[in-house]
Design an enzyme around this catalytic site. Structure first.
Site, PDB file in Angstrom:
ATOM      1  CG  PHE A 182     132.311  98.972   4.519  1.00  0.00           C
ATOM      2  CD1 PHE A 182     132.829  98.279   3.440  1.00  0.00           C
ATOM      3  CD2 PHE A 182     131.652 100.169   4.287  1.00  0.00           C
ATOM      4  CE1 PHE A 182     132.707  98.770   2.146  1.00  0.00           C
ATOM      5  CE2 PHE A 182     131.523 100.664   3.001  1.00  0.00           C
ATOM      6  CZ  PHE A 182     132.056  99.965   1.919  1.00  0.00           C
ATOM      7  NE  ARG A 183     131.203  91.092   7.445  1.00  0.00           N
ATOM      8  CZ  ARG A 183     130.116  90.441   7.038  1.00  0.00           C
ATOM      9  NH1 ARG A 183     128.997  90.556   7.702  1.00  0.00           N
ATOM     10  NH2 ARG A 183     130.136  89.675   5.985  1.00  0.00           N
ATOM     11  CG  LEU A 184     131.997  99.797  10.057  1.00  0.00           C
ATOM     12  CD1 LEU A 184     132.356 101.130   9.424  1.00  0.00           C
ATOM     13  CD2 LEU A 184     132.942  99.485  11.212  1.00  0.00           C
ATOM     14  CG  HIS A 185     127.235  94.696  11.810  1.00  0.00           C
ATOM     15  ND1 HIS A 185     126.916  94.655  10.487  1.00  0.00           N
ATOM     16  CD2 HIS A 185     128.221  93.787  11.990  1.00  0.00           C
ATOM     17  CE1 HIS A 185     127.668  93.747   9.882  1.00  0.00           C
ATOM     18  NE2 HIS A 185     128.474  93.213  10.772  1.00  0.00           N
TER      19      HIS A 185
END
Ligand SMILES: Cc1cc2nc3c(=O)[nH]c(=O)nc-3n(C[C@H](O)[C@H](O)[C@H](O)COP(=O)(O)O)c2cc1C
Length: 206
Positions: A182-185
């Site tokens: 979820f692009r929560l890198h």
């Protein structure tokens, strides 16, 4: 996705960027289909306009990150004029990125000679034959130059061209990025004021 077993542990807990880089490069060497050491190098021209191209990382240690090139090429001239550069590695199969920036120095003649000596004979001839980044009237002109230098250095040692050497980027910032759902890198940057200074670690929003 890759079948390679990745460096274990949470990289955001690491406190030293060079050993972390080494672990990631090792993972990339096992996972990538080719050129795990391929890296984009950004420079600026005399008008401040950025320029970027791929090179191959040939060495790294606490002093910095080294690649070799023709000093009369576009990048060579830009780096000799403005001794600052940035690099970014992207290992697609691992979904990882490392970027770094800093001032640039020229490697010693001894380092350049030692690396040049490891290159295949054809690559050493090519370093003489290619007027990198200058207009080429046709493939034949390049092949002619290769033939001429092959004849000139038919026997014995091929000396390193005076215009061919390495640049070392001495990082004051190295950032590690790893893809998370979820692009929560995960992002961690190591910063220091000077190449001799101590690293401070900063976690960042993705
Ligand atoms: C994967 C890859 C690796 C490369 N490695 C190098 C290198 O190590 N040194 C180099 O001078 N050019 C390398 N090149 C070519 C450069 O990207 C570039 O075309 C060339 O150096 C001229 O760049 P310039 O005109 O900005 O100086 C590589 C290209 C690719 C795609």
């Amino acid at each position: 996705m890759t079948e390679v077993e990745l460096t274990s542990g949470d990289f955001t807990e690491e406190n030293e960027p060079f050993s972390l880089f080494g672990a990631w490069l090792k993972d990339a060497t096992a996972a990538e289909i080719n050129d795990p050491n391929a890296v984009a190098v950004a420079t600026v021209d005399e008008k401040g306009l950025p320029n970027v191209r791929m090179v191959l990382l040939k060495d790294y240690d606490e002093r910095g990150f080294v690649f070799y090139t023709n000093f009369e090429s576009q990048k060579g001239r830009e780096l000799l004029a403005c001794q600052k550069a940035a690099m970014v590695f992207h290992w697609k199969s691992l979904r990882r990125q490392v970027r770094l920036r800093g001032e640039v120095e020229i490697v010693t003649d001894q380092e350049a000679d030692e690396y040049y000596a490891t290159r295949p004979r054809g690559s050493r001839i090519g370093a003489w034959a290619s007027k990198q980044s200058r207009p080429l009237e046709g493939r034949f002109a390049l092949e002619k130059a290769v033939a001429e230098y092959t004849a000139r250095y038919a026997v014995g040692n091929i000396p390193r061209p005076p215009h061919w050497s390495g640049f070392r980027i001495k990082p004051v910032s190295i950032e590690f990025w790893h893809d998370r759902p979820f692009r929560l890198h995960d992002r961690v940057e190591f910063r220091r004021e000077t190449p001799e200074g101590d690293w401070a670690k900063v976690r960042m929003y993705p």
